[in-house]
Enzyme design. Structure first.
Site, short mmCIF file in Angstrom:
data_model
loop_
_atom_site.label_atom_id
_atom_site.label_comp_id
_atom_site.label_asym_id
_atom_site.label_seq_id
_atom_site.Cartn_x
_atom_site.Cartn_y
_atom_site.Cartn_z
N HIS A 90 2.52 1.08 4.52
CA HIS A 90 1.11 0.68 4.53
C HIS A 90 0.35 1.59 3.59
O HIS A 90 0.55 2.80 3.56
CB HIS A 90 0.52 0.74 5.95
CG HIS A 90 0.89 1.97 6.71
ND1 HIS A 90 2.14 2.14 7.29
CD2 HIS A 90 0.20 3.10 6.98
CE1 HIS A 90 2.19 3.32 7.88
NE2 HIS A 90 1.03 3.93 7.70
N HIS B 51 -3.01 3.22 2.96
CA HIS B 51 -4.32 3.54 3.54
C HIS B 51 -5.36 3.41 2.43
O HIS B 51 -5.21 4.01 1.36
CB HIS B 51 -4.36 4.99 4.03
CG HIS B 51 -3.52 5.28 5.23
ND1 HIS B 51 -4.02 5.31 6.51
CD2 HIS B 51 -2.20 5.59 5.34
CE1 HIS B 51 -3.06 5.63 7.35
NE2 HIS B 51 -1.95 5.81 6.67
P1 AMP Z 1 0.59 6.59 9.22
O1 AMP Z 1 0.31 7.78 10.09
O2 AMP Z 1 0.44 6.84 7.76
O3 AMP Z 1 1.92 5.94 9.58
O4 AMP Z 1 -0.55 5.54 9.56
C1 AMP Z 1 -0.51 4.70 10.66
C2 AMP Z 1 -1.91 4.25 10.90
O5 AMP Z 1 -1.90 3.12 11.76
C3 AMP Z 1 -2.79 5.30 11.59
O6 AMP Z 1 -3.88 5.64 10.73
C4 AMP Z 1 -3.24 4.62 12.88
O7 AMP Z 1 -4.57 4.93 13.22
C5 AMP Z 1 -3.07 3.15 12.54
N1 AMP Z 1 -2.86 2.27 13.67
C6 AMP Z 1 -2.03 2.45 14.72
N2 AMP Z 1 -2.09 1.40 15.56
C7 AMP Z 1 -2.98 0.53 15.02
C8 AMP Z 1 -3.48 -0.75 15.40
N3 AMP Z 1 -3.07 -1.36 16.52
N4 AMP Z 1 -4.40 -1.36 14.61
C9 AMP Z 1 -4.83 -0.75 13.48
N5 AMP Z 1 -4.38 0.44 13.06
C10 AMP Z 1 -3.47 1.08 13.81
#
Ligand code: AMP
Length: 114
Positions: A100, A102
């Site tokens: 993903h 950001h």
């Molecule tokens: P990473 O730490 O780079 O893997 O980013 C994962 C991101 O997913 C984090 O910033 C979380 O806040 C986000 N996240 C986790 N669960 C959800 C959800 N259900 N909807 C939207 N974002 C989410």
């Protein structure tokens, strides 16, 4: 964190605030925003980490950047600036193992990141 969380969002089994969608990419607001605009752009195809990016899925990964730039233009921050970040594996803070991008905008972003 579930291995299939983002697949569940793509399949609409889990709700998300979706702001962008094409045939291959979904964009939705991060549940724990780190900036006024914090959107995650994901491929609908599951790619676990950057280490799994290959010539075969490179076009899909490129579409994440097209999505981010298009979204930035749409919300009017393209000229001011924004940041895109992709964490790879635990030491970098990756918690969801479906790549993903950001997208962060709407405040001054310092460098280096923490
Ligand atoms: P990473 O730490 O780079 O893997 O980013 C994962 C991101 O997913 C984090 O910033 C979380 O806040 C986000 N996240 C986790 N669960 C959800 C959800 N259900 N909807 C939207 N974002 C989410």
């Amino acid at each position: 964190m579930s291995e299939t969380l983002f697949i569940d969002i793509i399949e609409r089994r889990i709700p998300a605030d979706i702001v962008y969608e094409t045939e291959t990419v979904l964009g939705f607001r991060d549940i724990n925003p780190q900036a006024p605009h914090h959107v995650l752009f994901i491929p609908k195809q599951k790619i676990r980490t950057i280490n799994d990016v290959t010539a075969d899925n490179a076009a899909t990964v490129g579409e994440l950047f097209i999505a981010a730039a298009s979204y930035a233009k749409g919300i009017g921050v393209a000229d001011d600036g924004y940041r895109v970040v992709m964490n790879c594996n635990e030491a970098a803070g990756q918690t969801v193992f479906h790549i993903h991008l950001h997208f962060l905008a709407g405040r001054n972003l310092s460098w280096p990141p923490g």
